[in-house]
Design a protein around this motif. Structure first.
Motif, PDB file in Angstrom:
ATOM      1  N   ILE A  83       0.854  -1.184   0.000  1.00 11.54           N
ATOM      2  CA  ILE A  83       0.000   0.000   0.000  1.00 11.54           C
ATOM      3  C   ILE A  83       0.897   1.245   0.000  1.00 11.54           C
ATOM      4  O   ILE A  83       1.886   1.308   0.745  1.00 11.54           O
ATOM      5  N   ASP A  84       0.574   2.247  -0.865  1.00 14.11           N
ATOM      6  CA  ASP A  84       1.361   3.474  -0.867  1.00 14.11           C
ATOM      7  C   ASP A  84       0.883   4.413   0.239  1.00 14.11           C
ATOM      8  O   ASP A  84      -0.015   4.085   1.017  1.00 14.11           O
ATOM      9  N   GLY A  85       1.500   5.623   0.293  1.00 16.08           N
ATOM     10  CA  GLY A  85       1.186   6.564   1.361  1.00 16.08           C
ATOM     11  C   GLY A  85      -0.233   7.089   1.305  1.00 16.08           C
ATOM     12  O   GLY A  85      -0.733   7.622   2.298  1.00 16.08           O
ATOM     13  N   LYS A  86      -0.904   6.969   0.134  1.00 17.22           N
ATOM     14  CA  LYS A  86      -2.281   7.440   0.003  1.00 17.22           C
ATOM     15  C   LYS A  86      -3.305   6.328   0.225  1.00 17.22           C
ATOM     16  O   LYS A  86      -4.505   6.513   0.017  1.00 17.22           O
ATOM     17  N   GLY A  87      -2.819   5.146   0.586  1.00 19.22           N
ATOM     18  CA  GLY A  87      -3.727   4.038   0.833  1.00 19.22           C
ATOM     19  C   GLY A  87      -4.096   3.242  -0.403  1.00 19.22           C
ATOM     20  O   GLY A  87      -4.960   2.376  -0.349  1.00 19.22           O
ATOM     21  N   GLN A  88      -3.418   3.531  -1.553  1.00 17.72           N
ATOM     22  CA  GLN A  88      -3.702   2.800  -2.778  1.00 17.72           C
ATOM     23  C   GLN A  88      -2.835   1.542  -2.863  1.00 17.72           C
ATOM     24  O   GLN A  88      -1.658   1.570  -2.497  1.00 17.72           O
TER      25      GLN A  88
END
Length: 407
Positions: A83-88
């Protein structure tokens, strides 16, 4: 959730950069090697541990990350998600399963952000049962230095100028009169141009030589810092120490028989700690001693010394470096080390059981003294020879130097 954040500010690095543009560019490429250690902190969530995130290697324009979870029950019922920092959710390689572990890898690039999380998800309930997050500062991503680009542009312009000068010389040669005086002037002009070209060539070669020296110095410092990350504590074993030696504070030793004659045996103190695998680093203060020896010996050699009460010298089963006669000598003083005979006050010792090499470093200069390949078939123990003066030789606590001080 566990978050790891690595950061070294640009101000810290820019304050120590030399004028050399080439070295400035190389430092960005090599900075990733400072991350060649494992993140080994765990937290417990039910019967599942938070996954272990490993910074594996530099790959293309990004950093290869590996997420693994070991000692889990029914790994086929779990899946790993990035998961990236934006929750994607991020694309990653398919997870690999074994009897008690699950692993997946992901290439983190600067364009995708510097924050990433690895989660363990229960396939049946679609819930997260363990998570590890990692934040990497932008400085550790590779980038192209404008200074380096400018350096190569200038080099190309110099070559183009040389070619244009030669073409103009040839054209001028055909347009001048063929009289004797004119020919003489032409030869003088050619000689002048040749001298100018030789001077420019010498300047370029000197600049390249300095850049290579700075690059080599930076590589040596990075290798030293890599060894420094494997620091261990070392204490001395009084049961395996020559009777003429005195142990102080568990990790300092000196010679007690000053002025006595007829000294026999192995004038050494052996460490309590032995190592059979992995990488270990320790530092020894030798200061201004005129004679000392540092190295490692096998468990077999250690037992023989204990049985003989160190009455016989070391003959086999050890690897060492010794300083005497203002020179370094390898493997018990059988050969002189060429090219590096500058005395140092603190020696770093790096035992790499995996690569089968024992390396020694000048700690103050952060540069290598010598690396000695050796076969390690059994447990190895550090040993110390303080020489025949009464000053102490001791293992000191590891001190982390400032961030890339040589740059």
């Amino acid at each position: 959730m566990i978050v790891y954040h690595f950061q070294c500010t640009a101000g810290q690095i820019m304050s120590v950069f030399p004028p050399s543009c080439a070295v400035f560019a190389c430092s960005w490429t090599l900075a990733i090697h400072l991350l060649s250690f494992l993140l080994m902190t765990y937290s417990t969530a039910g019967n599942t541990r938070s996954p272990l995130v490993v910074l594996d290697q530099y790959e293309g324009s990004g950093i290869r990350l590996i997420c693994k979870s070991e000692e889990v029950r029914s790994p086929e019922l779990l899946q790993l998600s990035w998961i990236d920092g934006k929750g994607q959710e991020l694309p990653a390689t398919p997870a690999t399963l074994s009897n008690s572990s699950i692993a997946s890898s992901f290439l983190l690039e600067w364009s995708s952000g510097n924050a990433v999380s690895c989660r363990i998800i229960n396939k049946s309930s679609k819930t997260s049962i363990g998570s590890t997050s990692l934040v990497i500062a932008d400085i550790f991503f590779p980038s192209t230095s404008l200074c380096m680009v400018g350096f190569f542009v200038i080099a190309v312009l110099i070559i183009a100028l040389i070619i244009v000068t030669i073409l103009m010389l040839k054209q001028h040669r055909w347009t001048i009169a063929l009289s004797e005086n004119d020919l003489l002037a032409l030869e003088e002009e050619k000689a002048h141009l040749k001298r100018v070209l030789e001077e420019e060539k010498s300047k370029v070669e000197e600049a390249l030589r300095k850049a290579q020296e700075e690059f080599a110095k930076t590589m040596a410092e990075l290798e030293f810092r890599r060894a420094l990350s494997y620091a261990v504590d070392v204490t001395l074993d009084s049961k395996c120490t020559h009777p003429k030696l005195n142990i102080k504070e568990k990790n300092k030793v000196n010679y007690l028989g000053l002025g006595q004659k007829g000294l026999t045996g192995a004038l050494i103190a052996v460490a309590n700690e032995g190592y059979s695998s992995g990488k270990m680093y320790w530092e020894v203060e030798v200061k201004d001693k005129l004679d000392w020896e540092l190295g490692v010996l096998t468990e077999t050699a250690r037992k023989r010394l204990e049985e003989e009460k160190l009455e016989n010298p070391l003959e086999e089963g050890y690897v060492s470096i010794r300083w005497f006669g203002r020179q370094y000598h390898c493997a018990g003083g059988n050969s002189v080390i060429n090219g590096q005979n500058e005395k140092c006050e603190v020696v770093g010792v790096f035992l790499d059981m995996d690569e089968e090499v024992l390396s020694f470093y000048n700690v103050h200069l952060m540069c290598p003294i010598q690396s000695i390949p050796a076969k390690f078939f059994e447990k190895m123990y550090p040993f110390f020879n303080p020489g025949n003066d009464d000053s102490f030789l001791g293992v000191r606590p590891i001190r982390i130097p400032p961030c890339l001080i040589s740059l």
